[in-house]
Design a protein around this motif. Structure first.
Motif, PDB file in Angstrom:
ATOM      1  N   LEU A 368     -71.398  18.068  50.526  1.00 59.10           N
ATOM      2  CA  LEU A 368     -71.057  18.192  49.113  1.00 59.10           C
ATOM      3  C   LEU A 368     -72.265  18.670  48.312  1.00 59.10           C
ATOM      4  O   LEU A 368     -73.410  18.430  48.704  1.00 59.10           O
ATOM      5  N   PRO A 369     -72.023  19.339  47.191  1.00 50.32           N
ATOM      6  CA  PRO A 369     -73.145  19.673  46.304  1.00 50.32           C
ATOM      7  C   PRO A 369     -73.752  18.400  45.744  1.00 50.32           C
ATOM      8  O   PRO A 369     -73.154  17.322  45.822  1.00 50.32           O
ATOM      9  N   SER A 370     -74.940  18.518  45.181  1.00 51.28           N
ATOM     10  CA  SER A 370     -75.610  17.338  44.645  1.00 51.28           C
ATOM     11  C   SER A 370     -74.721  16.631  43.622  1.00 51.28           C
ATOM     12  O   SER A 370     -74.172  17.255  42.713  1.00 51.28           O
ATOM     13  N   LEU A 371     -74.569  15.328  43.793  1.00 52.67           N
ATOM     14  CA  LEU A 371     -73.763  14.526  42.882  1.00 52.67           C
ATOM     15  C   LEU A 371     -74.630  13.734  41.919  1.00 52.67           C
ATOM     16  O   LEU A 371     -74.119  12.916  41.152  1.00 52.67           O
ATOM     17  N   TYR A 372     -75.935  13.989  41.945  1.00 47.78           N
ATOM     18  CA  TYR A 372     -76.855  13.226  41.098  1.00 47.78           C
ATOM     19  C   TYR A 372     -76.508  13.414  39.621  1.00 47.78           C
ATOM     20  O   TYR A 372     -76.350  14.539  39.134  1.00 47.78           O
ATOM     21  N   GLY A 373     -76.359  12.302  38.914  1.00 44.42           N
ATOM     22  CA  GLY A 373     -76.076  12.343  37.485  1.00 44.42           C
ATOM     23  C   GLY A 373     -74.602  12.443  37.147  1.00 44.42           C
ATOM     24  O   GLY A 373     -74.231  12.334  35.968  1.00 44.42           O
ATOM     25  N   GLN A 374     -73.737  12.657  38.159  1.00 47.62           N
ATOM     26  CA  GLN A 374     -72.304  12.713  37.892  1.00 47.62           C
ATOM     27  C   GLN A 374     -71.797  11.320  37.538  1.00 47.62           C
ATOM     28  O   GLN A 374     -72.250  10.317  38.092  1.00 47.62           O
ATOM     29  N   ASP A 375     -70.853  11.264  36.596  1.00 47.27           N
ATOM     30  CA  ASP A 375     -70.281   9.964  36.284  1.00 47.27           C
ATOM     31  C   ASP A 375     -69.311   9.559  37.389  1.00 47.27           C
ATOM     32  O   ASP A 375     -68.765  10.401  38.113  1.00 47.27           O
ATOM     33  N   ALA A 376     -69.124   8.266  37.538  1.00 48.25           N
ATOM     34  CA  ALA A 376     -68.322   7.739  38.632  1.00 48.25           C
ATOM     35  C   ALA A 376     -66.893   8.267  38.604  1.00 48.25           C
ATOM     36  O   ALA A 376     -66.295   8.517  39.660  1.00 48.25           O
ATOM     37  N   ASN A 377     -66.328   8.454  37.415  1.00 52.67           N
ATOM     38  CA  ASN A 377     -64.960   8.941  37.317  1.00 52.67           C
ATOM     39  C   ASN A 377     -64.828  10.344  37.900  1.00 52.67           C
ATOM     40  O   ASN A 377     -63.855  10.660  38.587  1.00 52.67           O
ATOM     41  N   THR A 378     -65.812  11.196  37.632  1.00 51.83           N
ATOM     42  CA  THR A 378     -65.787  12.556  38.171  1.00 51.83           C
ATOM     43  C   THR A 378     -65.870  12.545  39.689  1.00 51.83           C
ATOM     44  O   THR A 378     -65.158  13.276  40.379  1.00 51.83           O
ATOM     45  N   VAL A 379     -66.754  11.706  40.222  1.00 55.69           N
ATOM     46  CA  VAL A 379     -66.897  11.616  41.681  1.00 55.69           C
ATOM     47  C   VAL A 379     -65.605  11.122  42.314  1.00 55.69           C
ATOM     48  O   VAL A 379     -65.148  11.652  43.336  1.00 55.69           O
ATOM     49  N   LEU A 380     -64.992  10.097  41.714  1.00 57.52           N
ATOM     50  CA  LEU A 380     -63.735   9.571  42.238  1.00 57.52           C
ATOM     51  C   LEU A 380     -62.650  10.645  42.251  1.00 57.52           C
ATOM     52  O   LEU A 380     -61.926  10.806  43.244  1.00 57.52           O
ATOM     53  N   LEU A 381     -62.547  11.387  41.164  1.00 55.88           N
ATOM     54  CA  LEU A 381     -61.460  12.353  41.012  1.00 55.88           C
ATOM     55  C   LEU A 381     -61.670  13.590  41.868  1.00 55.88           C
ATOM     56  O   LEU A 381     -60.763  14.056  42.562  1.00 55.88           O
TER      57      LEU A 381
END
Length: 447
Positions: A368-381
């Motif tokens: 996956l691309p870097s998820l650093y700084g993503q909010d949890a809702n975005t990661v879940l969705l």
């Protein structure tokens, strides 16, 4: 020693899979994390790597010993044989980085072999460590450990059932079992503390130094107090305190009965009084630190020893606040260890930079691309295929928004009133809908 990559042939649901691990050019950390739905194969990957690593431990102890075989039960249903291959980098006797590869295989009963076992380079690697130990029996060994989901701490067994020597090589004992037992950690802690308490530097001597009028006595007292501490035990204490900042003064107490206690926010508690999450994290971190301390007897800071550590469901029993910081604390506390983790938590993978995250989807393993700084809702969705809100509520909110956009204010108000009853008037999305409806109504009225 670090794993550069591994491959599986006909293991679990994976017919032919190859995976590179961090650090890589794009992901310079020492952390690789696998995510995916239940049944996607995360645990199978970790167990396969752990199985291959048992052969390193076995050959290090004895030239002809075998590690754990691949269970026939994990062979892909349509296949006759399975194989696990692992590629590692390590220093040779000339302090140069060298690559080593080995492969283990398993055939179904009464089936023809399809893959060949290859252990020559593994033998070279273990021979290097044996030679090094021959030159210096205090030289470091790499920690290798696997912590499966069956790692909950049920009790704190301080009574030593049998006498252990706790030799350097014993740092590998039970390190790659499929059902880790933390008993040895607590027994080791008590044993080391008994040795520490037998120091000739008694509390009375330290008290006399404290009462002396000389100005330089305090510095001398600190030197003696530090000399009294067991270096391995102190490394374990500091590792635990680094993960749980509220903890201090972890020790074994004999009265009114034998138990382990810790000061939490300046209040002394029996460790059995702690939450399951606190006990599990303390035991996990303490066990890693204990093994590093045993296997790096000459390092000034044993926590800086090298190793490969696999942890299944790192988020298990952890409060969301701890989930956010767990990877960063692993990196800080054990900076030279390579970690291979699995998780179901978006907080674990979105709060640290440069980690390599793989998403398992059938036969596919996608970085996956870097998820650093993503909010949890975005990661879940976007990456965990999970709605961050109850689907029924999400549909009600969507219908209310559509009604407002279509100027159907009566329907919008009905939907909002239903949401108020179900969620409460102070819920953020309800307040947002109320404001949207008011703004749209005023605009329609030309005010």
């Amino acid at each position: 020693m670090q794993i550069q990559s591994f491959s599986l042939k006909n293991i679990g649901q994976f017919q032919d899979l190859s995976v590179s691990l961090a650090p890589t050019q794009d992901y310079p950390s020492n952390i690789t994390v696998f995510i995916g739905n239940n049944g996607s194969g995360k645990t199978s990957l970790l167990k396969s790597v752990a199985t291959a690593l048992t052969w390193f431990v076995a050959r290090l102890k004895h030239d002809k010993s075998n590690g754990t075989p691949i269970p026939e039960s994990v062979i892909l249903n349509t296949a006759n044989a399975a194989a696990v291959e692992i590629n590692v980098n390590d220093q040779n006797l000339q302090q140069q980085i060298q690559a080593y590869t080995w492969r283990i295989t398993k055939n179904r009963t009464a089936r023809k072999a399809e893959f060949s076992t290859y252990l020559s380079e593994l033998n070279q690697l273990t021979d290097y460590y044996k030679q090094w130990l021959g030159y210096d029996d205090q030289s470091s060994l790499p920690l290798i450990a696997f912590y499966p989901v069956e790692r909950s701490v049920i009790d704190i067994p301080l009574k030593i059932r049998e006498k252990h020597q706790f030799l350097q090589i014993d740092g590998y004992d039970n390190a790659l079992n499929n059902a880790v037992d933390f008993r040895r950690f607590f027994e080791w802690f008590r044993d080391r503390e008994d040795i520490e308490n037998e120091s000739n530097i008694t509390d009375e001597i330290l008290h006399l130094l404290d009462s002396s009028p000389r100005a330089d006595i305090q510095s001398l007292r600190q030197i003696l107090a530090n000399a009294r501490k067991d270096r391995q035990l102190e490394a374990v204490r500091q590792a635990i305190y680094a993960f749980i900042a509220e903890f201090s003064n972890l020790r074994v107490r004999r009265k009114p009965r034998l138990h382990m206690s810790v000061d939490k926010n300046d209040k002394t508690l029996n460790v059995n009084q702690l939450s399951q999450g606190e006990k599990s994290l303390m035991a996990l971190v303490g066990d890693i630190a204990r093994r590093l301390a045993m296997m790096n007897p000459k390092l000034d800071n044993p926590l800086h020893g090298k190793g490969i550590i696999l942890i299944d469901e790192i988020d298990m029993h952890l409060h969301p606040q701890w989930q956010r910081s767990i990877i960063q604390r692993l990196q800080t506390t054990f900076p030279n260890c390579q970690f291979i983790l699995t998780t179901h938590s978006p907080l674990v993978i979105s709060d640290t930079q440069n980690i390599l995250v793989y998403d398992l989807d059938g036969q596919e393993v996608n970085a996956l691309p870097s998820l650093y700084g993503q909010d949890a809702n975005t990661v879940l969705l976007q990456y965990m295929d999970t709605s961050y809100r109850n689907p029924k509520v999400a549909e009600q909110i969507s219908q209310a928004m559509d009604a407002i956009q279509n100027n159907d204010f009566e329907l919008a108000n009905q939907l909002i009133q239903t949401l108020k009853l179900e969620l409460g008037e102070s819920q953020l999305d309800v307040m947002r809908l109320v404001a949207m409806l008011k703004k749209r109504t005023l605009a329609k009225q030309g005010k």
